[in-house]
Design a protein around this motif. Structure first.
Motif, PDB file in Angstrom:
ATOM      1  N   GLY A 202       0.394  -1.796  -0.167  1.00 23.68           N
ATOM      2  CA  GLY A 202       0.045  -0.443  -0.003  1.00 23.68           C
ATOM      3  C   GLY A 202       0.967   1.126  -0.076  1.00 23.68           C
ATOM      4  O   GLY A 202      -0.121   2.002  -1.186  1.00 23.68           O
ATOM      5  N   ILE A 203       1.913   1.717   0.851  1.00 22.56           N
ATOM      6  CA  ILE A 203       3.177   2.025   1.110  1.00 22.56           C
ATOM      7  C   ILE A 203       3.492   2.422  -0.622  1.00 22.56           C
ATOM      8  O   ILE A 203       3.543   3.660  -1.382  1.00 22.56           O
ATOM      9  CB  ILE A 203       4.475   2.042   2.269  1.00 22.56           C
ATOM     10  N   GLN A 204       3.933   1.520  -1.170  1.00 27.69           N
ATOM     11  CA  GLN A 204       4.557   1.918  -2.688  1.00 27.69           C
ATOM     12  C   GLN A 204       4.005   2.315  -3.574  1.00 27.69           C
ATOM     13  O   GLN A 204       3.925   2.699  -4.088  1.00 27.69           O
ATOM     14  CB  GLN A 204       5.297   0.100  -3.218  1.00 27.69           C
ATOM     15  N   LEU A 205       2.160   1.515  -3.323  1.00 24.62           N
ATOM     16  CA  LEU A 205       0.874   2.109  -4.638  1.00 24.62           C
ATOM     17  C   LEU A 205       0.849   3.274  -4.142  1.00 24.62           C
ATOM     18  O   LEU A 205       0.159   4.105  -5.347  1.00 24.62           O
ATOM     19  CB  LEU A 205      -0.339   1.271  -4.351  1.00 24.62           C
ATOM     20  N   SER A 206       0.615   4.281  -3.499  1.00 24.81           N
ATOM     21  CA  SER A 206       0.906   5.610  -2.683  1.00 24.81           C
ATOM     22  C   SER A 206       1.764   6.111  -3.321  1.00 24.81           C
ATOM     23  O   SER A 206       1.629   7.739  -3.974  1.00 24.81           O
ATOM     24  CB  SER A 206       1.052   6.088  -0.585  1.00 24.81           C
ATOM     25  N   LEU A 207       2.992   5.938  -3.794  1.00 19.22           N
ATOM     26  CA  LEU A 207       3.522   6.554  -4.050  1.00 19.22           C
ATOM     27  C   LEU A 207       3.252   7.044  -5.491  1.00 19.22           C
ATOM     28  O   LEU A 207       3.326   7.817  -6.528  1.00 19.22           O
ATOM     29  CB  LEU A 207       5.365   5.770  -4.444  1.00 19.22           C
ATOM     30  N   PHE A 208       2.316   6.279  -6.414  1.00 20.53           N
ATOM     31  CA  PHE A 208       2.139   6.515  -7.903  1.00 20.53           C
ATOM     32  C   PHE A 208       0.813   7.766  -7.358  1.00 20.53           C
ATOM     33  O   PHE A 208       0.734   8.183  -8.782  1.00 20.53           O
ATOM     34  CB  PHE A 208       1.986   4.712  -8.231  1.00 20.53           C
ATOM     35  N   MET A 209       0.520   7.826  -6.186  1.00 21.04           N
ATOM     36  CA  MET A 209      -0.535   9.119  -6.294  1.00 21.04           C
ATOM     37  C   MET A 209       0.418  10.099  -6.339  1.00 21.04           C
ATOM     38  O   MET A 209       0.591  11.427  -6.269  1.00 21.04           O
ATOM     39  CB  MET A 209      -1.684   8.691  -5.109  1.00 21.04           C
ATOM     40  N   ILE A 210       1.605   9.902  -5.659  1.00 20.98           N
ATOM     41  CA  ILE A 210       2.322  11.025  -4.745  1.00 20.98           C
ATOM     42  C   ILE A 210       3.792  11.430  -6.175  1.00 20.98           C
ATOM     43  O   ILE A 210       3.596  13.138  -6.597  1.00 20.98           O
ATOM     44  CB  ILE A 210       3.289  10.461  -3.639  1.00 20.98           C
ATOM     45  N   TYR A 211       4.289  10.280  -6.693  1.00 26.00           N
ATOM     46  CA  TYR A 211       4.898  10.658  -8.334  1.00 26.00           C
ATOM     47  C   TYR A 211       4.507  10.455  -9.301  1.00 26.00           C
ATOM     48  O   TYR A 211       4.231   8.651  -9.419  1.00 26.00           O
ATOM     49  CB  TYR A 211       6.281  10.200  -7.361  1.00 26.00           C
ATOM     50  N   PRO A 212       3.344  10.732  -9.943  1.00 24.48           N
ATOM     51  CA  PRO A 212       2.806  10.219 -10.631  1.00 24.48           C
ATOM     52  C   PRO A 212       3.862  10.388 -12.569  1.00 24.48           C
ATOM     53  O   PRO A 212       4.599  11.166 -11.955  1.00 24.48           O
ATOM     54  CB  PRO A 212       2.019  10.940 -11.740  1.00 24.48           C
ATOM     55  N   LYS A 213       3.560   9.659 -13.324  1.00 25.77           N
ATOM     56  CA  LYS A 213       4.447   9.336 -14.549  1.00 25.77           C
ATOM     57  C   LYS A 213       5.416  10.544 -14.952  1.00 25.77           C
ATOM     58  O   LYS A 213       6.287  10.267 -15.481  1.00 25.77           O
ATOM     59  CB  LYS A 213       4.058   8.331 -15.653  1.00 25.77           C
ATOM     60  N   ASN A 214       4.158  11.295 -14.650  1.00 28.00           N
ATOM     61  CA  ASN A 214       5.093  13.157 -15.084  1.00 28.00           C
ATOM     62  C   ASN A 214       5.505  14.030 -14.262  1.00 28.00           C
ATOM     63  O   ASN A 214       5.675  14.966 -14.794  1.00 28.00           O
ATOM     64  CB  ASN A 214       4.110  13.524 -16.273  1.00 28.00           C
ATOM     65  N   SER A 215       6.023  13.160 -13.490  1.00 24.79           N
ATOM     66  CA  SER A 215       6.171  13.944 -12.177  1.00 24.79           C
ATOM     67  C   SER A 215       7.387  14.257 -12.573  1.00 24.79           C
ATOM     68  O   SER A 215       7.643  15.395 -11.265  1.00 24.79           O
ATOM     69  CB  SER A 215       6.040  13.624 -10.399  1.00 24.79           C
ATOM     70  N   LYS A 216       7.948  13.980 -12.947  1.00 27.49           N
ATOM     71  CA  LYS A 216       9.453  14.598 -12.834  1.00 27.49           C
ATOM     72  C   LYS A 216       9.201  15.207 -13.967  1.00 27.49           C
ATOM     73  O   LYS A 216      10.774  16.485 -13.394  1.00 27.49           O
ATOM     74  CB  LYS A 216      10.357  13.296 -13.455  1.00 27.49           C
ATOM     75  N   ILE A 217       8.786  15.650 -15.041  1.00 27.06           N
ATOM     76  CA  ILE A 217       8.256  16.174 -16.108  1.00 27.06           C
ATOM     77  C   ILE A 217       8.381  18.214 -14.975  1.00 27.06           C
ATOM     78  O   ILE A 217       9.480  19.522 -14.858  1.00 27.06           O
ATOM     79  CB  ILE A 217       8.250  16.653 -16.385  1.00 27.06           C
ATOM     80  N   TYR A 218       7.249  18.144 -13.924  1.00 27.49           N
ATOM     81  CA  TYR A 218       6.982  19.232 -13.199  1.00 27.49           C
ATOM     82  C   TYR A 218       7.753  19.513 -12.580  1.00 27.49           C
ATOM     83  O   TYR A 218       7.719  21.027 -11.771  1.00 27.49           O
ATOM     84  CB  TYR A 218       5.692  18.653 -13.030  1.00 27.49           C
ATOM     85  N   SER A 219       8.737  18.417 -11.869  1.00 34.92           N
ATOM     86  CA  SER A 219       9.528  18.689 -10.445  1.00 34.92           C
ATOM     87  C   SER A 219      10.855  19.515 -11.061  1.00 34.92           C
ATOM     88  O   SER A 219      12.028  20.194 -10.660  1.00 34.92           O
ATOM     89  CB  SER A 219      10.036  17.166 -10.343  1.00 34.92           C
ATOM     90  N   ASN A 220      11.182  19.551 -12.745  1.00 35.74           N
ATOM     91  CA  ASN A 220      12.551  19.944 -13.292  1.00 35.74           C
ATOM     92  C   ASN A 220      11.903  21.791 -13.849  1.00 35.74           C
ATOM     93  O   ASN A 220      12.733  22.202 -14.230  1.00 35.74           O
ATOM     94  CB  ASN A 220      12.473  19.247 -14.533  1.00 35.74           C
ATOM     95  N   VAL A 221      10.736  21.703 -13.063  1.00 32.96           N
ATOM     96  CA  VAL A 221       9.925  23.170 -14.245  1.00 32.96           C
ATOM     97  C   VAL A 221      10.096  24.401 -12.963  1.00 32.96           C
ATOM     98  O   VAL A 221      10.062  23.934 -11.869  1.00 32.96           O
ATOM     99  CB  VAL A 221       8.734  23.432 -14.340  1.00 32.96           C
TER     100      VAL A 221
END
Length: 221
Positions: A202-221
């Motif tokens: 469940g903790i691992q699944l929560s990371l998919f909501m915290i860091y969605p697939k495109n989160s890396k893109i937004y984190s660099n903006v």
């Protein structure tokens, strides 16, 4: 209007059936990995330990299933032990580190034999059941916790691409089913590791909501 009620026995049977099917399907995901070994004619940098440890774990749970005379555990882990042994053989055939595979399998096999000999020679069945249950639970908890080494990388890069979503989701569902089955049997050795499995997955699944697939893109903006 007719009200159809479900007895505890019916619910137990349905849960045992669905849990068994889901677990066997989860075990079968290893065939996809082995298929890649065959296609590439090599195992690459992948470790053999997950396959070796899976073989030993299912063998231990199979023996526990016979101790408590539970058909569902016996069926699932008979299939699991057979599949994982086949995976180990396949890995060995295509591995360039055959000595490492033999060493890992020999150590785990020795551990398995020691446990089985102890259980067979135990004069107190209840103690044997408790000790084997503790061993099975401990091994299962270690396997559930193993992916947490990857989580630090996920949190650092804020990206979940390295996490296998479908496998984690399947682990959550399977753990939830076996946890409920453990409560029906009033067996803490089935309850506890699968409860932890639900929490950890469940903790691992929560990371998919915290860091969605495109989160890396937004984190660099």
């Amino acid at each position: 209007m007719t009200v159809i009620s479900m007895s505890d026995a019916d619910f137990k049977n349905i849960l045992a059936t669905t849990a068994s099917i889901c677990t066997i399907l989860q075990f079968l995901t290893g065939t996809l990995t082995c298929q890649k070994f065959v296609q590439n004619k090599s195992t690459g940098d992948i470790s053999s330990f997950p396959f070796v440890s899976g073989c030993i774990s299912t063998s231990l749970w199979l023996r526990y299933g016979f101790l408590i005379q539970d058909g569902s555990l016996i069926l699932v882990n008979t299939v699991g032990a057979t599949l994982f042994f086949a995976y180990v053989v396949t890995f060995y055939i295509y591995s360039i580190k055959k000595t490492m595979v033999i060493r890992q399998f020999s150590i785990c096999l020795l551990f398995l034999l020691i446990v089985l000999v102890y259980i067979h020679n135990s004069k107190h069945p209840e103690n044997a059941r408790s000790h084997l249950g503790l061993i099975c639970s401990g091994v299962t908890i270690v396997f559930f916790a193993a992916p947490f080494a990857t989580l630090m990388h996920v949190i650092r890069v804020k990206n979940t691409d390295s996490l296998p979503y479908h496998l984690i989701f399947a682990t959550f569902i399977v753990s939830l089913q076996w946890m409920m089955y453990g409560f029906i049997l009033n067996d803490r050795f089935i309850q506890i590791p699968n409860l932890l499995g639900c929490i950890l997955s469940g903790i691992q699944l929560s990371l998919f909501m915290i860091y969605p697939k495109n989160s890396k893109i937004y984190s660099n903006v």
